[in-house]
Each structure stands twice: as C-alpha cells, then as structure tokens.
Design an enzyme around this catalytic site. Structure first.
Site, PDB file in Angstrom:
ATOM      1  N   GLU A  11      -2.817  -7.329   8.050  1.00  0.00           N
ATOM      2  CA  GLU A  11      -1.519  -7.184   8.698  1.00  0.00           C
ATOM      3  C   GLU A  11      -1.501  -7.901  10.050  1.00  0.00           C
ATOM      4  O   GLU A  11      -2.547  -8.195  10.648  1.00  0.00           O
ATOM      5  CB  GLU A  11      -1.210  -5.688   8.884  1.00  0.00           C
ATOM      6  CG  GLU A  11       0.188  -5.374   9.370  1.00  0.00           C
ATOM      7  CD  GLU A  11       1.281  -5.876   8.436  1.00  0.00           C
ATOM      8  OE1 GLU A  11       1.354  -7.098   8.244  1.00  0.00           O
ATOM      9  OE2 GLU A  11       2.081  -5.059   7.941  1.00  0.00           O
ATOM     10  N   HIS A  68       0.821  -1.219   0.000  1.00  0.00           N
ATOM     11  CA  HIS A  68       0.000   0.000   0.000  1.00  0.00           C
ATOM     12  C   HIS A  68       0.855   1.269   0.000  1.00  0.00           C
ATOM     13  O   HIS A  68       2.033   1.260   0.381  1.00  0.00           O
ATOM     14  CB  HIS A  68      -0.942   0.007   1.207  1.00  0.00           C
ATOM     15  CG  HIS A  68      -0.237   0.068   2.537  1.00  0.00           C
ATOM     16  ND1 HIS A  68       0.330   1.219   3.035  1.00  0.00           N
ATOM     17  CD2 HIS A  68      -0.012  -0.892   3.472  1.00  0.00           C
ATOM     18  CE1 HIS A  68       0.865   0.983   4.214  1.00  0.00           C
ATOM     19  NE2 HIS A  68       0.683  -0.297   4.516  1.00  0.00           N
TER      20      HIS A  68
END
Length: 299
Positions: free
Chosen positions: A173, A99
């Site tokens: 994550e 990202h």
C-alpha cells in the site's frame, strides 16, 4: 479462526520485487516460474525457488484469435495500453481481491503501508467467502502484498492449493507518513490542509516533496509487468485499496488524478483479461455478490 492463528506462518515468507532498492530472496532459481514462492497443500513448509527473468516471445503472431476476448476489441494494435512493452507467450487473466476488513478499517484509521492493522473476525470471514467464491477457479500463481492484512487474506484464500504463493513488494500500500495510524477525525483536526488534500486532491498530496499517489502509479506499473511476464495464464492478486485503484487506472490508461474515481470494497473482486501485447480489458469491477450470499464465480 482467530487472527493470531491465521497469521502464524510455518516458513519464512518469500518476496519478489523489481524496485530499485529491492532484491529477490531466492538464490537457486529453477525454470518456468517467476520468483521465490511459498507453496501450499500437502507440504506447506516447502519452498519452491523459481526464476525471476522470463523470456517472452520476440515476435507477435499475425492471428490474434487466442488473444481476442470480446469481439473486435483486440483486433487493432494500440487499442488499449500495453503494460509490458513486449509480447507475452499467451493471453492472461488476472483476478484481483481486496483484503478483508482490518482493525484500522473498523476503527476508521489511516492505514497506508503500516503492518500494524490486522484482519478482524469479520475480515477473516470475508476472506473465507472469497475463497469459497473462487473455489472453481484455477490459478497458476497467487501474488500478494506482504503487508499482514493482505498476506493473511491471501493465505486463507490459497489454503489447500498447491501452486505458488508469491509476495510482491510492488503490491504494498501507499506510504502515508505520519498520518498512518491516526483516526481520520483526528488527522482532519490536526492537519486540516494536508488531510483535505489527501481526501479531495490525492494526486497533489505530498509530504517533504514526496507525492505518494503519483509514486503509486509507477509501483502499479512495476507490479503489472512482474505479474504479466510470469509463465501461466490465470493469476490471483490480493492487495490493498489504494494500490488496487492504481492497478485499475494504469491498466485503463487513467492518471493519478482519477484515484478516487475507483472504489473497491473489502473482499471485492475485480477481473482483467490481457491479450498477448499486454493490453488490458476490464471484465469485472468490485464484484461483491459473494459477500452477501453463497455465490460461486464460474468464469
């Protein structure tokens, strides 16, 4: 484009995960695609419900010409690690993007699985650069973490494409407990022993008997299998650095003690190819030419 505008979604998100406590949100599957996916393009609010169970070929063809990627690298069974445990119906190519820069990246905070860190203006521009760099690439499906900073990056990259965008919980994550949201300097000061373990020996970092990085290796294997059994030959994956490290290491047969041997920048791109046995070959690691120029990838 402002962050708020990017985060606005016109339809409910669609999720896929195989973890023990997770369930599919789709209820009426259609053939040939893996999960409930958000389709983009002319009708961004259209949801395509798709099948989560994929029947793969039960036998392997004797000729590996279709799966041979680089000379004789795939000519021997077991040359690398199979991530599927079954024969795939075709070779695969997987392009992975980290990202764009997030607010907590910028503030040097521990992010983990928190959803509070969002793309900055710089992060939005990095996502746009990724989109432009991949404009000539055809992907059958985009898989993304549902956490906001990865989700926003994926939505921006995928804008204008009509193929499915699917959110996988297995791409989230690592959960870092009470360290999440703390500035690194504060975490180091308040929890010196714990923070030092996280930075210098992450595979042995644990809280209340839970080892997040070791668990991440299992999550990465789940993600690989979910992705690779999906019908299609070319996939885009958008996720976070820690799970990206785990994806790379599990594909290469490296254990969690090698966690910090891999680094990928915000907006960095990695590429794997897989033969029909689900064995990986790393083709590119942390490509960032597009971050500093108008480079467009042609592979």
């Amino acid at each position: 484009m402002g962050t708020a505008a990017l985060l606005a979604v016109t339809t409910p998100p669609c999720f896929l995960s195989s973890a023990k406590s997770r369930r599919l949100t789709s209820t009426t599957p259609l053939p040939l695609l893996p999960s409930s996916c958000l389709t983009h393009g002319k009708d961004e609010s259209r949801i395509t419900k798709v099948r989560s169970n994929v029947n793969s070929a039960s036998t392997e063809t004797k000729s590996d010409n279709e799966a041979s990627m680089t000379g004789a690298a795939y000519d021997f069974k077991g040359a690398t690690i199979s991530l599927t445990g079954e024969i795939l119906n075709s070779p695969k190519k997987v392009t992975i993007v980290r990202h764009g820069l997030s607010s907590w990246n910028e503030e040097s905070r521990v992010q983990g699985s928190s959803n509070l860190s969002v793309l900055t203006e710089t992060g939005l521009k990095q996502a746009e650069r990724c989109r432009d760099a991949l404009i000539n690439m055809n992907f059958d499906v985009c898989f993304s973490s549902p956490i906001s900073r990865a989700k926003s990056t994926a939505e921006l990259i995928w804008r204008g494409r009509e193929k499915p965008l699917c959110y996988l919980n297995s791409l989230e994550e690592a959960h870092l407990f009470f360290l999440e949201g703390m500035k690194n300097a504060d975490a180091k000061k308040q929890y010196p022993e714990l923070y030092t373990t996280w930075r210098e020996d992450p595979s042995n970092f644990h809280v209340n008997g839970i080892y997040p990085i070791r668990e991440l290796w299992g999550t990465a294997r789940e993600a690989w299998k979910e992705i690779l059994v999906t019908p299609g030959e070319s996939f885009l994956v958008v996720t976070h650095k820690s799970i990206l490290r785990a994806l790379i290491c599990t594909a290469l047969g490296l254990g969690p003690e090698r966690f910090r041997a891999i680094d990928v920048n915000n907006g960095g791109i990695c590429v794997f190819t897989f033969n029909k046995r689900g064995e990986a070959m790393l083709q590119a690691l942390n490509m960032t030419a597009h971050m500093y120029s108008d480079h467009v990838y042609q592979y």
